[in-house]
Design an enzyme around this catalytic site. Structure first.
Site, PDB file in Angstrom:
ATOM      1  N   ARG A  74       0.816  -1.215   0.000  1.00 15.01           N
ATOM      2  CA  ARG A  74       0.000   0.000   0.000  1.00 15.01           C
ATOM      3  C   ARG A  74       0.847   1.260   0.000  1.00 15.01           C
ATOM      4  O   ARG A  74       0.328   2.365  -0.199  1.00 15.01           O
ATOM      5  CB  ARG A  74      -0.943  -0.023   1.205  1.00 15.01           C
ATOM      6  CG  ARG A  74      -1.976  -1.140   1.097  1.00 15.01           C
ATOM      7  CD  ARG A  74      -2.728  -1.353   2.379  1.00 15.01           C
ATOM      8  NE  ARG A  74      -3.663  -2.485   2.214  1.00 15.01           N
ATOM      9  CZ  ARG A  74      -4.277  -3.086   3.222  1.00 15.01           C
ATOM     10  NH1 ARG A  74      -4.055  -2.686   4.461  1.00 15.01           N
ATOM     11  NH2 ARG A  74      -5.088  -4.090   3.000  1.00 15.01           N
ATOM     12  N   ARG A  76       3.004   3.057  -2.061  1.00 14.16           N
ATOM     13  CA  ARG A  76       3.280   2.990  -3.498  1.00 14.16           C
ATOM     14  C   ARG A  76       4.606   3.623  -3.889  1.00 14.16           C
ATOM     15  O   ARG A  76       5.150   3.323  -4.943  1.00 14.16           O
ATOM     16  CB  ARG A  76       2.124   3.630  -4.263  1.00 14.16           C
ATOM     17  CG  ARG A  76       0.834   2.829  -4.131  1.00 14.16           C
ATOM     18  CD  ARG A  76      -0.363   3.591  -4.680  1.00 14.16           C
ATOM     19  NE  ARG A  76      -1.583   2.808  -4.567  1.00 14.16           N
ATOM     20  CZ  ARG A  76      -2.318   2.706  -3.463  1.00 14.16           C
ATOM     21  NH1 ARG A  76      -1.939   3.347  -2.373  1.00 14.16           N
ATOM     22  NH2 ARG A  76      -3.414   1.981  -3.450  1.00 14.16           N
ATOM     23  N   SER A  84       9.745 -15.376  -4.736  1.00 10.88           N
ATOM     24  CA  SER A  84       8.699 -15.956  -5.577  1.00 10.88           C
ATOM     25  C   SER A  84       8.230 -17.305  -5.046  1.00 10.88           C
ATOM     26  O   SER A  84       9.029 -18.217  -4.834  1.00 10.88           O
ATOM     27  CB  SER A  84       9.220 -16.136  -7.004  1.00 10.88           C
ATOM     28  OG  SER A  84       8.326 -16.903  -7.785  1.00 10.88           O
ATOM     29  N   THR A  85       6.912 -17.449  -4.846  1.00 10.30           N
ATOM     30  CA  THR A  85       6.382 -18.755  -4.443  1.00 10.30           C
ATOM     31  C   THR A  85       6.419 -19.734  -5.612  1.00 10.30           C
ATOM     32  O   THR A  85       6.520 -20.941  -5.413  1.00 10.30           O
ATOM     33  CB  THR A  85       4.936 -18.621  -3.932  1.00 10.30           C
ATOM     34  OG1 THR A  85       4.160 -17.872  -4.872  1.00 10.30           O
ATOM     35  CG2 THR A  85       4.910 -17.922  -2.581  1.00 10.30           C
ATOM     36  N   LYS A 147      -0.157 -22.460  -4.548  1.00 10.80           N
ATOM     37  CA  LYS A 147       0.036 -21.255  -3.729  1.00 10.80           C
ATOM     38  C   LYS A 147      -1.271 -20.570  -3.330  1.00 10.80           C
ATOM     39  O   LYS A 147      -1.280 -19.718  -2.439  1.00 10.80           O
ATOM     40  CB  LYS A 147       0.964 -20.264  -4.432  1.00 10.80           C
ATOM     41  CG  LYS A 147       0.399 -19.619  -5.679  1.00 10.80           C
ATOM     42  CD  LYS A 147       1.460 -18.736  -6.325  1.00 10.80           C
ATOM     43  CE  LYS A 147       0.942 -18.042  -7.570  1.00 10.80           C
ATOM     44  NZ  LYS A 147       2.013 -17.233  -8.216  1.00 10.80           N
ATOM     45  N   ALA A 164      13.566   8.994   1.145  1.00  8.76           N
ATOM     46  CA  ALA A 164      13.442   9.463   2.533  1.00  8.76           C
ATOM     47  C   ALA A 164      12.083  10.097   2.818  1.00  8.76           C
ATOM     48  O   ALA A 164      11.538   9.949   3.916  1.00  8.76           O
ATOM     49  CB  ALA A 164      14.564  10.451   2.847  1.00  8.76           C
ATOM     50  N   ARG A 174       3.265   3.740  10.376  1.00 12.74           N
ATOM     51  CA  ARG A 174       3.383   2.341  10.751  1.00 12.74           C
ATOM     52  C   ARG A 174       4.045   2.081  12.097  1.00 12.74           C
ATOM     53  O   ARG A 174       4.032   0.949  12.587  1.00 12.74           O
ATOM     54  CB  ARG A 174       4.134   1.589   9.653  1.00 12.74           C
ATOM     55  CG  ARG A 174       3.422   1.636   8.303  1.00 12.74           C
ATOM     56  CD  ARG A 174       1.993   1.154   8.376  1.00 12.74           C
ATOM     57  NE  ARG A 174       1.428   0.937   7.038  1.00 12.74           N
ATOM     58  CZ  ARG A 174       0.289   0.319   6.796  1.00 12.74           C
ATOM     59  NH1 ARG A 174      -0.435  -0.143   7.789  1.00 12.74           N
ATOM     60  NH2 ARG A 174      -0.148   0.166   5.548  1.00 12.74           N
TER      61      ARG A 174
END
Length: 210
Positions: A74, A76, A84-85, A147, A164, A174
């Site tokens: 989120r 961006r 990568s799975t 997956k 920055a 956060r």
């Protein structure tokens, strides 16, 4: 969770950008006290924050959940290169069962999933992990299909690059107690990983750990 700072832009690049606006290069001191004061005054106090976009950081972030990865997406103004799975999910194929005789192997499970210390949730997560392991070890279904039953707690890692200004926004939002506990931990660990001489850019953004 493990955070490694891979690279960062020297402060004098930001001060040079600021001095470009006024053509005051002769007043600089190559990222020294004068330049630091300038960055703090213009970028932080005067809110000419676009100048902070010339400073970039790249972190290697390990052992976070896919739930946290979704939260990161989120933001961006950052670049993510994620494990990568499609190519790595086979890591579970030869593992021992995570549940045997109704006993949960927490120690082994936490190599692959993030535990919350909530027994009800963690047991459900280990069941999902065991289902995933069983599918991988007993079928030839493609990893692209398998997956889809990955639990949100499944661990991943990524290389994350951010400027920055965007990082100020990330840390401010956060590190708040309102944020998901895991991303709050990440914000605090990111702040700790920032070079000491750069911390003044973010010190007013960080919330005290709850």
């Amino acid at each position: 969770m493990k955070i490694t700072l891979l690279t960062h832009t020297p402060l004098n690049v930001c001060s040079h950008a600021i001095r470009t606006c006024w053509q005051s290069f002769e007043r600089g001191d190559n990222g020294g006290e004068k330049d630091i004061e300038l960055i703090d005054r213009v970028g932080n106090k005067f809110k000419h924050a676009s100048t902070l976009e010339h400073i970039h950081y790249t972190f290697y972030i390990q052992d976070i959940s896919r739930a946290l990865l979704q939260e990161l997406s989120r933001h961006r103004m950052a670049s993510l290169s994620v494990k990568s799975t499609r190519y790595t999910l086979k890591e579970l194929k030869n593992e021992n069962p995570f549940i045997q005789d109704d006993k949960f192997d927490y120690e082994n499970a936490q190599r692959y999933i993030v535990l919350t210390q909530n027994e009800l949730i963690d047991n459900a997560s280990i069941k999902a992990l065991e289902n995933l392991r069983h599918i991988l070890s007993t079928t030839t279904t493609s990893l692209d299909i398998v997956k889809y039953c990955l639990p949100e707690c499944y661990k991943t890692e990524l290389t994350w690059s951010i400027n920055a200004r965007a990082l100020q926004n990330f840390i401010s939002l956060r590190s708040s107690k309102a944020a998901l506990w895991e991303i709050r931990q990440l914000a605090n660990e990111i702040y700790k990983a920032i070079p000491q001489e750069h911390k003044f850019i973010f010190q007013d953004c960080i919330h005290k750990e709850q």
